[in-house]
Each structure stands twice: as structure tokens, then as C-alpha cells.
Enzyme design. Structure first.
Site, mmCIF file in Angstrom:
data_model
loop_
_atom_site.group_PDB
_atom_site.id
_atom_site.type_symbol
_atom_site.label_atom_id
_atom_site.label_comp_id
_atom_site.label_asym_id
_atom_site.label_seq_id
_atom_site.Cartn_x
_atom_site.Cartn_y
_atom_site.Cartn_z
ATOM 1 N N ASP A 432 23.857 26.913 52.204
ATOM 2 C CA ASP A 432 24.097 27.200 50.793
ATOM 3 C C ASP A 432 25.567 26.908 50.498
ATOM 4 O O ASP A 432 26.461 27.620 50.974
ATOM 5 C CB ASP A 432 23.749 28.668 50.500
ATOM 6 N N HIS A 433 25.794 25.869 49.720
ATOM 7 C CA HIS A 433 27.174 25.432 49.452
ATOM 8 C C HIS A 433 27.953 26.468 48.660
ATOM 9 O O HIS A 433 29.194 26.415 48.578
ATOM 10 C CB HIS A 433 27.148 24.104 48.683
ATOM 11 N N ARG A 434 27.277 27.409 48.035
ATOM 12 C CA ARG A 434 28.002 28.469 47.338
ATOM 13 C C ARG A 434 28.723 29.368 48.327
ATOM 14 O O ARG A 434 29.717 30.032 47.982
ATOM 15 C CB ARG A 434 27.030 29.325 46.519
#
Length: 464
Positions: A432-434
């Protein structure tokens, strides 16, 4: 006072609040007997038969096949209803749902300790009284796919049997409709039960011990329903129902919430293949690559803990977990399921392999408990057995990472200026790039590769 009475869909237990109507077994105008099966319903994990709590005439069925029925809402309306020979009067309004399957004691985790076991009898008996005439058990241990003669009992009674080390399917129930009660379990535990006399032949309905209606296990496996082909023979319609719909909802939420990116690499598992074969020879057990891959992940997560986390989008918080609860994607005839192995980092290779086999078998037979499908902190998907190499796995929301392992196969590799033929395993890590950036994910995957290429390290649990 009205002559009609509503049957309220009872508490299904284990936090299940709704179920999909798979089929009706009765029609409006039918006269049914007490404990006669009214419908088949599917929760997100099990197919259950719903027996009638009343004898009487069916005045209305509340819901069509494919619709979702909610706990606490009317499911069938009866007229002239009787229960155990006594007339039941209603007022035409939906009464409160009071057919709870589980008690608070039941809701405790399994293995809660001796106090729970000793106190379980009263709780189970209470549950048995409250559950009379309602849904046959809960998701766990239900007569489900290809069930063929499993006995009927509440979750509390099943848990009591497990606590006492008794196979509940060997007990002849004395409750209504042949249901196994807590007292039956206690008698069996003391050697006075009817152990060994109850299990019905596969595929045949089990005769009710008390003269009530026989309750048949569901004999048809849940898979895709029959395909409907149009007149031209070129188009198909498949109803989007059951577990397939649940999977779709979960994946849809994941891709709409997490910002996916995937990094890929390959590990030289030549030495690992030799080590796992040695372990198999020494133990006499089948040892696959999977427990080694999980151990490699666990060790890598010690270095990159931000991937062992879950996201609370409402609170806008990231929870980095102190324990590693490994979700293992299992392909079944009914769809993808992800059981969880808690504390995977504290397990050795052989125990971990047994745990994987255990939950996988339970998923395929759909006897796994809901508690074993919750609490994962990261997931692994082993797609290698089906072919292919790299993948773009979808994160099991609200987790933040998932690793997909491809098939280990012979490959020509280069090392120290030379080439050799060895075994190579493709790996794909979605993050998850967040929560993390690409470099962090790449470093994590590189750590997994390094551990797989040095397998002796993996023979000790990561938590030690």
C-alpha cells in the site's frame, strides 16, 4: 390477536448478521412440520439449513432467492402455528429476535482455559434451550458442503465436545429433531453416551431421535450455479452470489482504498529445495516451500515492520502490529479463502507446515471457524502450484502488503562469473503506497530473497 406469527431469523452466531437465501424448501400455502427445513442460506462461509420452529401453514416467505436476509427480521409468516403441540399466537408484528445461538461465554476464544471449560456446560445447556427451533448451528461445524450426515448441534455444544476431545458426529442426539445437547456430550464424556451409533450414511437424511422431522445435511456443493446459456448458445449468465460476491466486495474495497504497487524479484531456492527435502526425509512428513517462505517473510518483517500493519481509514491511523498473524490464501472449490495462522513467526517449519495443512483442509471442507479467518496482519498467496510466474496480488484489506510466490522451476542462473542450472522462485510483493514507498517494499522483498537463499537460518522460528 392475529392468527399469524412471524419466524424471525435468529442470531447466526460468530458475528454473522446476514445470510443469502440460496433456496426455499417450502412454498406459500404449504403445511409444514416443526423442524422441517424451510430454506437453505449461505453466510460468508457456510451453507446452513433453516428448520422451522413451528408446525403450521406458510402464509408468506420474506425474500427471494439471491436476496440477503438479516438477523432480527421476519423470514417466514405462519398461520395456525403450533410448537411442541401448543398453539402459538402472534400479533402480526415482528417480535424481537430471541433465538440467539451463542451466549457470551461462547464468544470467548477457543482454549480460553479450564474455567471456561468447566463453566461451559451450563452455558451450552442454556444456549440449547434458547436455540430451540432456530438455525442449525453456526458457520463452524455446520452440515455443509457434501456434509453427508453430520449431526445437528449448537456452536456451544460443538465447542463443549471439542473441549472434551469427543467427535460430536459419533454422539446420538436426544434433543428436538435429533439435536445433540450438552447433556448428550456429558454422557458421552462419561462413557454413557450413544457414541458410535449416530452418524448416518453419507448422503442420507439423519432420522430424528424424538420423532421430529429429519434434518438432512446439504448435499450439493456450493460452486457456480448452473450456467444459463441464451438461445444463440454464445452468451452466459452467472448469478453474482455467495462467496464469489463476498470475495468481489472485499477486493473491490481493497483496490478502491489501498494504493497498490508491486515489486518483483526471483530467489535462487536450489539450497532451499535441498533443505526442505532433508526435513521431509528426517520427519517423514511432506514439507513444501510454503512454511519456509512464511518464515522468510516473518524474518524480513522484523527488519521492515511497517508492512506488518493494518490501516484504520476512519481514524486515519496505521497500526503496526507487534505479532505476525499470517494470512494464507487458499483456493477452494467455493472461492478464495484466507485463514490466519496467528504467531507464525514463533513457529518452526514443521509445526507451521501442519498449521497450513490444517487450515487449508478446513477451508476446503468449509468447517473453519470465523475466528480463524480474522486478525491477519499480512498475507501470502502461493500461486506456484497452478503455474505462472509473477503476479500483481491484491492486498487483503485492511492489511498493507501481500506476497505471491510463483512456481519454483529449473533456470539457468549466473553467479561469481559462471552459470549453473538451479531452482528459481519468482516472488511478487504488493504494498500500500499510502503506508510505504517503493524503496521500502523493494528492500523488504530483497530481504525475503536473502533468507530464502540462506535456508539454514529459517530452521529456527523468527521470534526466538
Amino acid at each position: 390477536m392475529s392468527d399469524t406469527v412471524d419466524f424471525i431469523l435468529p442470531d447466526l452466531g460468530e458475528g454473522v448478521h446476514e445470510a443469502e437465501i440460496i433456496s426455499w424448501k417450502v412454498s406459500v400455502g404449504d403445511k409444514v412440520e416443526e423442524m422441517q427445513v424451510l430454506a437453505e442460506m449461505e453466510t460468508d462461509k457456510a451453507l446452513v439449513e433453516v428448520p422451522s420452529p413451528y408446525a403450521g401453514k406458510v402464509e408468506a416467505l420474506h425474500g427471494d432467492v439471491g436476496q440477503i436476509a438479516h438477523v432480527g427480521e421476519p423470514i417466514v409468516t405462519f398461520s395456525g402455528a403450533t410448537q411442541s403441540g401448543k398453539t402459538v399466537k402472534g400479533n402480526g408484528a415482528a417480535p424481537k429476535a430471541d433465538h440467539h445461538v451463542e451466549t457470551k461465554a461462547d464468544a470467548k476464544p477457543q482454549g480460553a482455559g479450564p474455567a471456561r471449560a468447566s463453566g461451559g456446560v451450563d452455558a451450552a445447556e442454556q444456549t440449547e434451550r434458547e436455540d430451540a427451533g432456530t438455525v442449525v448451528g453456526s458457520m463452524e461445524g455446520l452440515p455443509t458442503l457434501g456434509g453427508g450426515g453430520k449431526v445437528m448441534a449448537t456452536p456451544a455444544v460443538r465447542r463443549l465436545a471439542r473441549d472434551k476431545g469427543i467427535d460430536i458426529n459419533t454422539i446420538q442426539g436426544t434433543g428436538r429433531g435429533g439435536r445433540v445437547t450438552a447433556s448428550d456430550v456429558e454422557r458421552a464424556a462419561q462413557g454413557g453416551g450413544r457414541v458410535g451409533a449416530a452418524k448416518a450414511p453419507a448422503g442420507k437424511p439423519r432420522e430424528a431421535a424424538s420423532g421430529g422431522a429429519a434434518i438432512a445435511a446439504v448435499s450439493q456443493p456450493i460452486s457456480y450455479p448452473p450456467v444459463q446459456v441464451d438461445a444463440s448458445g454464445t452468451s452466459q449468465t452467472i448469478p453474482f452470489t455467495g462467496i464469489r460476491r463476498k470475495i468481489a466486495e472485499a477486493l473491490d474495497r481493497s483496490v478502491k482504498t489501498a494504493v497498490h504497487f508491486t515489486v518483483m524479484d526471483a530467489a535462487d531456492v536450489t539450497a532451499l529445495d535441498r533443505v526442505r527435502r532433508q526435513q521431509a526425509h528426517a520427519s517423514g512428513e511432506k514439507v513444501s516451500f510454503l512454511p519456509f517462505i512464511i518464515q522468510a517473510m516473518c524474518r524480513a518483517l522484523k527488519q521492515f515492520p511497517q508492512l506488518n500493519a493494518v490501516v484504520d481509514d476512519e481514524k486515519r491511523e496505521i497500526y503496526i502490529k507487534g505479532v505476525i498473524n499470517m494470512g494464507v490464501a487458499v483456493d477452494t472449490d467455493h472461492g478464495l479463502m484466507v485463514p490466519v495462522i496467528p504467531g507464525a513467526d514463533r513457529m518452526g517449519i514443521l509445526p507451521l507446515g501442519r498449521a497450513i495443512n490444517d487450515v487449508a483442509a478446513k477451508c476446503k471442507s468449509r468447517t473453519i471457524g470465523l475466528d480463524q479467518l480474522k486478525g491477519g496482519t499480512i498475507t501470502i498467496s502461493n500461486v506456484g502450484s497452478y503455474g505462472g510466474a509473477f503476479a500483481t496480488p491484491i492486498i487483503n484489506y485492511p492489511e498493507v502488503a501481500i506476497l505471491a510466490a510463483g512456481r519454483a522451476r529449473e533456470a539457468v542462473m549466473a553467479r561469481n562469473g559462471g552459470i549453473f542450472v538451479g531452482k528459481e522462485m519468482p516472488l511478487s510483493l504488493s504494498c500500500d503506497h499510502r503506508v510505504v514507498d517503493g524503496a521500502y517494499g523493494a528492500k523488504m522483498l530483497n530481504a525475503v530473497v536473502q533468507f530464502l537463499e540462506n535456508p539454514e537460518i529459517l530452521l529456527e522460528p523468527a521470534g526466538r
